[in-house]
Design a protein around this motif. Structure first.
Motif, PDB file in Angstrom:
ATOM      1  N   UNK A 268       0.829  -1.207   0.000  1.00 21.71           N
ATOM      2  CA  UNK A 268       0.000   0.000   0.000  1.00 21.71           C
ATOM      3  C   UNK A 268       0.861   1.254   0.000  1.00 21.71           C
ATOM      4  N   UNK A 269       1.918   1.263   0.789  1.00 21.28           N
ATOM      5  CA  UNK A 269       2.776   2.435   0.888  1.00 21.28           C
ATOM      6  C   UNK A 269       3.585   2.644  -0.395  1.00 21.28           C
ATOM      7  N   UNK A 270       4.045   1.567  -1.000  1.00 20.27           N
ATOM      8  CA  UNK A 270       4.796   1.712  -2.246  1.00 20.27           C
ATOM      9  C   UNK A 270       3.887   2.146  -3.399  1.00 20.27           C
ATOM     10  N   UNK A 271       2.611   1.790  -3.341  1.00 22.48           N
ATOM     11  CA  UNK A 271       1.667   2.317  -4.341  1.00 22.48           C
ATOM     12  C   UNK A 271       1.555   3.832  -4.230  1.00 22.48           C
ATOM     13  N   UNK A 274       4.638   5.193  -5.777  1.00 25.31           N
ATOM     14  CA  UNK A 274       4.598   5.050  -7.234  1.00 25.31           C
ATOM     15  C   UNK A 274       3.888   6.228  -7.888  1.00 25.31           C
ATOM     16  N   UNK A 275       2.880   6.751  -7.228  1.00 21.41           N
ATOM     17  CA  UNK A 275       2.123   7.881  -7.781  1.00 21.41           C
ATOM     18  C   UNK A 275       2.972   9.139  -7.931  1.00 21.41           C
ATOM     19  N   UNK A 276       4.091   9.225  -7.224  1.00 19.05           N
ATOM     20  CA  UNK A 276       4.928  10.423  -7.286  1.00 19.05           C
ATOM     21  C   UNK A 276       5.945  10.365  -8.420  1.00 19.05           C
ATOM     22  N   UNK A 277       6.085   9.203  -9.076  1.00 17.91           N
ATOM     23  CA  UNK A 277       7.122   9.026 -10.084  1.00 17.91           C
ATOM     24  C   UNK A 277       6.592   9.349 -11.471  1.00 17.91           C
ATOM     25  N   UNK A 285      10.819  -0.665 -16.824  1.00 21.95           N
ATOM     26  CA  UNK A 285      10.463  -1.852 -16.039  1.00 21.95           C
ATOM     27  C   UNK A 285       8.984  -2.228 -16.200  1.00 21.95           C
ATOM     28  N   UNK A 286       8.460  -1.962 -17.373  1.00 15.93           N
ATOM     29  CA  UNK A 286       7.116  -2.395 -17.703  1.00 15.93           C
ATOM     30  C   UNK A 286       6.068  -1.316 -17.692  1.00 15.93           C
ATOM     31  N   UNK A 287       6.387  -0.146 -17.140  1.00 19.92           N
ATOM     32  CA  UNK A 287       5.444   0.962 -17.130  1.00 19.92           C
ATOM     33  C   UNK A 287       4.556   0.978 -15.898  1.00 19.92           C
ATOM     34  N   UNK A 288       3.972   2.133 -15.674  1.00 18.72           N
ATOM     35  CA  UNK A 288       3.166   2.349 -14.470  1.00 18.72           C
ATOM     36  C   UNK A 288       2.024   1.355 -14.325  1.00 18.72           C
ATOM     37  N   UNK A 289       1.278   1.128 -15.391  1.00 23.34           N
ATOM     38  CA  UNK A 289       0.083   0.291 -15.279  1.00 23.34           C
ATOM     39  C   UNK A 289       0.423  -1.132 -14.862  1.00 23.34           C
ATOM     40  N   UNK A 356      -1.840  -0.228   6.940  1.00 22.77           N
ATOM     41  CA  UNK A 356      -1.942  -0.711   5.576  1.00 22.77           C
ATOM     42  C   UNK A 356      -3.353  -0.609   5.032  1.00 22.77           C
ATOM     43  N   UNK A 357      -4.336  -0.957   5.852  1.00 23.48           N
ATOM     44  CA  UNK A 357      -5.736  -0.862   5.427  1.00 23.48           C
ATOM     45  C   UNK A 357      -6.125   0.581   5.136  1.00 23.48           C
ATOM     46  N   UNK A 358      -5.702   1.505   5.997  1.00 23.29           N
ATOM     47  CA  UNK A 358      -6.010   2.919   5.772  1.00 23.29           C
ATOM     48  C   UNK A 358      -5.365   3.425   4.490  1.00 23.29           C
ATOM     49  N   UNK A 359      -4.102   3.097   4.287  1.00 25.82           N
ATOM     50  CA  UNK A 359      -3.410   3.588   3.092  1.00 25.82           C
ATOM     51  C   UNK A 359      -3.975   2.961   1.822  1.00 25.82           C
ATOM     52  N   UNK A 360      -4.277   1.685   1.871  1.00 25.44           N
ATOM     53  CA  UNK A 360      -4.885   1.043   0.709  1.00 25.44           C
ATOM     54  C   UNK A 360      -6.237   1.668   0.407  1.00 25.44           C
ATOM     55  N   UNK A 361      -7.037   1.893   1.447  1.00 25.28           N
ATOM     56  CA  UNK A 361      -8.328   2.527   1.239  1.00 25.28           C
ATOM     57  C   UNK A 361      -8.202   3.918   0.650  1.00 25.28           C
ATOM     58  N   UNK A 362      -7.260   4.696   1.162  1.00 19.29           N
ATOM     59  CA  UNK A 362      -7.049   6.041   0.628  1.00 19.29           C
ATOM     60  C   UNK A 362      -6.608   5.990  -0.833  1.00 19.29           C
ATOM     61  N   UNK A 363      -5.739   5.031  -1.150  1.00 18.51           N
ATOM     62  CA  UNK A 363      -5.249   4.897  -2.526  1.00 18.51           C
ATOM     63  C   UNK A 363      -6.407   4.576  -3.471  1.00 18.51           C
TER      64      UNK A 363
END
Length: 473
Positions: A268-271, A274-277, A285-289, A356-363
């Protein structure tokens, strides 16, 4: 788990405030009594922190906790305590070539210190900023150097066990590579080979998603969607995957819930990172998607498994296949009982998973999936509400821990069992206490309308010489 759908961050302001009041006493009491020459405090025995000679992976949580305390309350004595001790004792962790724990020790200390300057929470200090950034760059490169190449063309940062060993925990240590990359650093190899820290971050996360996390595709007889193997074993000569394994869990074919929590929070945190890159940085390395899809699948799968395999109040047992769980009857339909006579709960897994649940939910909410995102957000708040009150919140001043009923290494028998008890309970851990504080700060900021808490705040931007808002309290 019974998710409380009406709970909000504002509802938790009282418990969070009380947590930080208790936290202040615990930090100061430990600092008064602890001698760093003994090593790092790891977990409590009869309410007093003690050490355990395995690897020194918890010292950053000790002084990182003081930085979180300052962040939440504005009490400068905690900032000064952390600054002094980071300089005095943390340097060996920056260059430690023998562990996979750089994201734990160094992001919690040097990373939080830099973040506070980046957010304007403390005045910019050129020497202190350069000091923290050099430590973070070095830490990221040293962590990335622990590299095993896999037969499928990928690779992973190997654990302290050696080049054959992939730990799921290491996913959250990828923060050290992320920060160092954003600071413009790389790893220099033989004949001046320039090795991208971002590439190693992406490759490690990909290998973890493929081998450590199960996705219900029938890869073996125990492929349950969302379950996690603590350790994966590879042939270090040719990089071929051999088997799942476990060090701190019950078995390779059950799920050690703290490992599950590390995976959930790490992805969740690395997602979020990823949004900042920019897209061009990810194209090789395969692209964002492609990258985001794999990470999101792993985050969602582990989140769903957590929700399906925890007590109704959000606290998990230490392992989903622990041998005496059957003696508890239908434990999934009841709130957790840390004083049961058969198997311990693990509150530290809950503290990690809740964030993790909070960050995933926010994402997910940010990416146009509010219904699914709200479910995970509410689950995270539900877990936090349980943790931030008794019997999990440690209210007795003589107990040095903040969150009770944490488990360290059940198979090795390292956890203290009190007289008259059959299983470990009533004790705390450095990682459990730190992550409870980090969870509380995340919720506190949301409730107060403060900036969103990330490990990468201000990266890619020059540090401002002028402080902004100093405190949220």
């Amino acid at each position: 788990m019974r998710i409380q759908t009406q709970l909000t961050a504002q509802h938790l302001m009282g418990p969070v405030r009380r947590l930080f009041e208790l936290s202040a006493e615990k930090i100061l009491a430990l600092e008064k009594e602890w001698n760093p020459a003994r090593g790092a405090p790891v977990f409590t025995v009869q309410g007093r922190y003690t050490t355990r000679g395995w690897t020194e992976w918890t010292q950053g949580f000790q002084y990182g906790s003081a930085l979180l305390q300052f962040d939440a309350t504005g009490e400068e004595k905690f900032l000064h305590l952390a600054q002094q001790q980071i300089v005095a004792v943390m340097a060996p962790h920056v260059s430690h070539i023998g562990v996979h724990d750089h994201g734990f020790n160094n992001i919690s200390t040097y990373g939080n210190l830099r973040r506070l300057m980046a957010e304007g929470r403390i005045p910019h200090n050129a020497w202190q900023a350069d000091f923290a950034e050099l430590a973070l760059k070095t830490s990221g490169a040293v962590q990335a150097a622990r590299w095993t190449v896999t037969a499928d063309g990928g690779g992973f940062i190997h654990s302290f066990n050696g080049p054959h060993s992939l730990f799921v925990d290491t996913l959250r240590s990828l923060r050290s590579l992320a920060v160092a990359h954003q600071l413009g650093h790389l790893l220099m190899g033989e004949q001046d080979a320039r090795i991208s820290l971002l590439e190693r971050l992406i490759r490690h996360a990909e290998t973890t998603a493929r081998y450590s996390v199960y996705h219900g595709r029938g890869r073996d007889a125990y492929d349950v969607r969302g379950r996690v193997a603590h350790e994966c074993i590879f042939n270090p000569r040719n990089g071929v995957f051999r088997c799942p394994n476990s060090q701190q869990g019950y078995s390779p074919f059950s799920t050690w819930t703290r490992g599950l929590a590390w995976a959930l929070l790490g992805f969740a945190e690395e997602l979020e990172f990823l949004d900042t890159l920019p897209d061009p940085a990810l194209k090789p390395w395969g692209g964002r998607d492609k990258i985001a899809a794999l990470w999101l699948e792993s985050a969602v799968d582990t989140a769903d498994f957590y929700l399906e395999n925890t007590c109704t109040d959000g606290i998990p047992m230490w392992d989903t296949g622990a041998p005496h769980l059957h003696r508890l009857g239908d434990w999934l339909s009841r709130p957790s009982d840390p004083f049961n006579p058969w198997e311990p709960v693990d509150s530290s897994a809950a503290a990690i998973a809740a964030q993790g649940l909070l960050r995933l939910g926010n994402y997910l909410c940010h990416h146009g999936q509010p219904k699914q995102g709200d479910r995970y957000r509410q689950a995270g708040l539900t877990v936090a509400q349980t943790l931030f009150q008794e019997p999990y919140l440690s209210t007795q001043p003589q107990h040095q821990g903040l969150i009770l009923h944490s488990v360290y290494h059940r198979p090795n028998g390292w956890d203290f069992i009190a007289p008259g008890q059959k299983i470990p309970n009533g004790e705390s851990s450095m990682w459990g206490d730190y992550h409870a504080r980090e969870l509380a700060l995340l919720i506190w900021r949301e409730a107060r309308g403060g900036p969103y808490l990330t490990f990468f705040a201000g990266l890619g931007e020059p540090l401002s010489p002028k402080p902004r808002k100093r405190r949220l309290s």
